[in-house]
Design an enzyme around this catalytic site. Sequence first.
Site, PDB file in Angstrom:
ATOM      1  N   ALA A   1       0.863  -1.180   0.000  1.00 48.85           N
ATOM      2  CA  ALA A   1       0.000   0.000   0.000  1.00 48.85           C
ATOM      3  C   ALA A   1       0.899   1.230   0.000  1.00 48.85           C
ATOM      4  O   ALA A   1       2.075   1.149   0.382  1.00 48.85           O
ATOM      5  CB  ALA A   1      -0.876  -0.023   1.243  1.00 48.85           C
TER       6      ALA A   1
ATOM      7  N   GLY B   1       0.686  -5.168   1.148  1.00 49.45           N
ATOM      8  CA  GLY B   1      -0.463  -5.332   0.250  1.00 49.45           C
ATOM      9  C   GLY B   1      -0.086  -5.950  -1.089  1.00 49.45           C
ATOM     10  O   GLY B   1      -0.938  -6.525  -1.779  1.00 49.45           O
TER      11      GLY B   1
HETATM   12  N1  DAK Z   1       4.509   3.317  -0.579  1.00 48.90           N
HETATM   13  C1  DAK Z   1       4.887   4.482  -1.163  1.00 48.90           C
HETATM   14  N2  DAK Z   1       6.053   4.652  -1.827  1.00 48.90           N
HETATM   15  C2  DAK Z   1       6.875   3.603  -1.913  1.00 48.90           C
HETATM   16  C3  DAK Z   1       6.543   2.345  -1.332  1.00 48.90           C
HETATM   17  C4  DAK Z   1       5.296   2.223  -0.658  1.00 48.90           C
HETATM   18  N3  DAK Z   1       4.885   1.076  -0.115  1.00 48.90           N
HETATM   19  N4  DAK Z   1       7.555   1.492  -1.579  1.00 48.90           N
HETATM   20  C5  DAK Z   1       8.478   2.181  -2.288  1.00 48.90           C
HETATM   21  N5  DAK Z   1       8.067   3.455  -2.494  1.00 48.90           N
HETATM   22  C6  DAK Z   1       8.749   4.516  -3.197  1.00 48.90           C
HETATM   23  C7  DAK Z   1       9.887   5.085  -2.373  1.00 48.90           C
HETATM   24  O1  DAK Z   1       9.400   6.055  -1.458  1.00 48.90           O
HETATM   25  C8  DAK Z   1      10.770   5.714  -3.459  1.00 48.90           C
HETATM   26  O2  DAK Z   1      10.187   6.936  -3.853  1.00 48.90           O
HETATM   27  P1  DAK Z   1      11.133   8.259  -4.099  1.00 48.90           P
HETATM   28  O3  DAK Z   1      11.831   8.481  -2.841  1.00 48.90           O
HETATM   29  O4  DAK Z   1      12.039   7.843  -5.244  1.00 48.90           O
HETATM   30  O5  DAK Z   1      10.147   9.321  -4.485  1.00 48.90           O
HETATM   31  C9  DAK Z   1      10.608   4.736  -4.611  1.00 48.90           C
HETATM   32  O6  DAK Z   1       9.415   3.985  -4.342  1.00 48.90           O
HETATM   33  C10 DAK Z   1      11.760   3.761  -4.728  1.00 48.90           C
HETATM   34  O7  DAK Z   1      11.907   3.143  -3.453  1.00 48.90           O
HETATM   35  P2  DAK Z   1      13.290   3.129  -2.625  1.00 48.90           P
HETATM   36  O8  DAK Z   1      14.149   4.292  -3.017  1.00 48.90           O
HETATM   37  O9  DAK Z   1      12.941   2.968  -1.202  1.00 48.90           O
HETATM   38  O10 DAK Z   1      13.958   1.805  -3.220  1.00 48.90           O
HETATM   39  P3  DAK Z   1      14.984   0.844  -2.482  1.00 48.90           P
HETATM   40  O11 DAK Z   1      15.462  -0.103  -3.519  1.00 48.90           O
HETATM   41  O12 DAK Z   1      15.997   1.610  -1.708  1.00 48.90           O
HETATM   42  O13 DAK Z   1      14.105   0.040  -1.417  1.00 48.90           O
HETATM   43  C11 DAK Z   1      12.147  -1.217  -0.691  1.00 48.90           C
HETATM   44  C12 DAK Z   1      13.082  -0.824  -1.871  1.00 48.90           C
HETATM   45  C13 DAK Z   1      10.973  -2.027  -1.259  1.00 48.90           C
HETATM   46  C14 DAK Z   1      12.951  -2.103   0.293  1.00 48.90           C
HETATM   47  C15 DAK Z   1      11.683   0.052   0.027  1.00 48.90           C
HETATM   48  O14 DAK Z   1      11.140   0.952  -0.966  1.00 48.90           O
HETATM   49  C16 DAK Z   1      10.606  -0.198   1.038  1.00 48.90           C
HETATM   50  O15 DAK Z   1      10.892  -0.648   2.156  1.00 48.90           O
HETATM   51  N6  DAK Z   1       9.343   0.151   0.694  1.00 48.90           N
HETATM   52  C17 DAK Z   1       8.239   0.019   1.613  1.00 48.90           C
HETATM   53  C18 DAK Z   1       7.726  -1.364   1.615  1.00 48.90           C
HETATM   54  C19 DAK Z   1       6.601  -1.555   2.623  1.00 48.90           C
HETATM   55  O16 DAK Z   1       6.764  -1.243   3.826  1.00 48.90           O
HETATM   56  N7  DAK Z   1       5.468  -2.067   2.129  1.00 48.90           N
HETATM   57  C20 DAK Z   1       4.340  -2.311   2.973  1.00 48.90           C
HETATM   58  C21 DAK Z   1       3.467  -1.127   2.928  1.00 48.90           C
HETATM   59  S1  DAK Z   1       2.177  -1.249   4.130  1.00 48.90           S
HETATM   60  C22 DAK Z   1      -4.698  -2.241   6.214  1.00 48.90           C
HETATM   61  C23 DAK Z   1      -4.232  -3.422   5.862  1.00 48.90           C
HETATM   62  C24 DAK Z   1      -3.159  -3.543   5.030  1.00 48.90           C
HETATM   63  C25 DAK Z   1      -2.538  -2.474   4.517  1.00 48.90           C
HETATM   64  C26 DAK Z   1      -3.048  -1.257   4.812  1.00 48.90           C
HETATM   65  C27 DAK Z   1      -4.115  -1.141   5.649  1.00 48.90           C
HETATM   66  N8  DAK Z   1      -5.781  -2.182   7.163  1.00 48.90           N
HETATM   67  C28 DAK Z   1      -6.521  -3.361   7.511  1.00 48.90           C
HETATM   68  C29 DAK Z   1      -6.084  -1.015   7.851  1.00 48.90           C
HETATM   69  C30 DAK Z   1      -1.385  -2.621   3.709  1.00 48.90           C
HETATM   70  C31 DAK Z   1      -0.238  -2.126   4.153  1.00 48.90           C
HETATM   71  C32 DAK Z   1       0.979  -2.135   3.379  1.00 48.90           C
HETATM   72  O17 DAK Z   1       1.092  -2.675   2.319  1.00 48.90           O
END
Ligand code: DAK
Length: 260
Positions: free
Chosen positions: A66, A111
Amino acid sequence: MGYEYIGFEKDGAIGTLTISRPKALNALNWDTLKDLGSFVENDLPNQELRVLIITGAGDKAFVAGADIAQMSEMSSSEFREYVDYAHKIYDLIENSPYPSIAAVNGYALGGGCELALTCDIRIASEKAKLGFPEVKLGIFPGWGGSQRVTRIMGNGKAKELIYTGEMVSAEEALRLGLVERVVPHEVVMKEAMELAASIAARAPLAISAAKQAINTGSEMKLKEALNLEKDLIDGCFDTDDRAEGMKAFLEKRDPDFKGK
Ligand code: DAK
């Protein structure tokens, strides 16, 4: 179809849906989720597919989850709406009559991993990383992840993955049963297409019935599930494809299934 954040291509009866927001590693912000949802609700049912493949645009990510930036600014009610909508769309994908394959071509996190879990079969690139980092953000996998992953891997392994928030390699995901195959990065789509082609050559109504038997039956008590299986296989027996499949075997030729 005019979507900004998803692409869709058809090769015969195989459809490939690509989540396309590569600058944010295909993270599902509202607009991307709405494009995906609108496609799944309005366009997918009319495609007459035999197999659906879902993948991510670019070389680095399937879907990185997400959109964290957007979530951080949501009100509780917007958050609830976002979650409800994702649940609805993920359920539609999981229970679509088409068999589905996730071609996991990179990060499948949060997500994004939950999206891969809505597919019937997952093929991962050897470079892919999968996991549920949500607890690092103060939430937990809530787009079906805490439920689907426990059913696939068992409670203990699922809890380890979810409580630590750590990513696992594709090889480890294979060992855990989170993906079914790991292949060299360059051939992940080719392998997905080949698997899709082999499924597409089989009797489509029988595959839909098997999918329903497995998805619905796994939620039932065994006795009820066995009855469901009997009803569904009865339905297969009355199809033209059943007659064609058995006739082709006896005539020592490949069957020509029509989905009727
Ligand atoms: N959201 C927004 N932007 C993201 C993103 C994300 N999940 N993942 C990556 N990006 C963006 C980064 O901010 C960066 O943007 P700029 O800085 O260039 O503008 C660009 O993508 C490239 O990412 P990185 O520069 O960070 O790339 P790296 O190779 O250094 O790192 C990475 C890759 C995948 C390890 C890192 O980007 C990362 O840790 N990303 C976050 C992954 C994450 O935490 N995903 C889970 C999200 S939470 C709910 C239930 C479920 C959910 C929500 C609500 N309820 C029941 C209430 C779901 C939740 C989720 O999915």
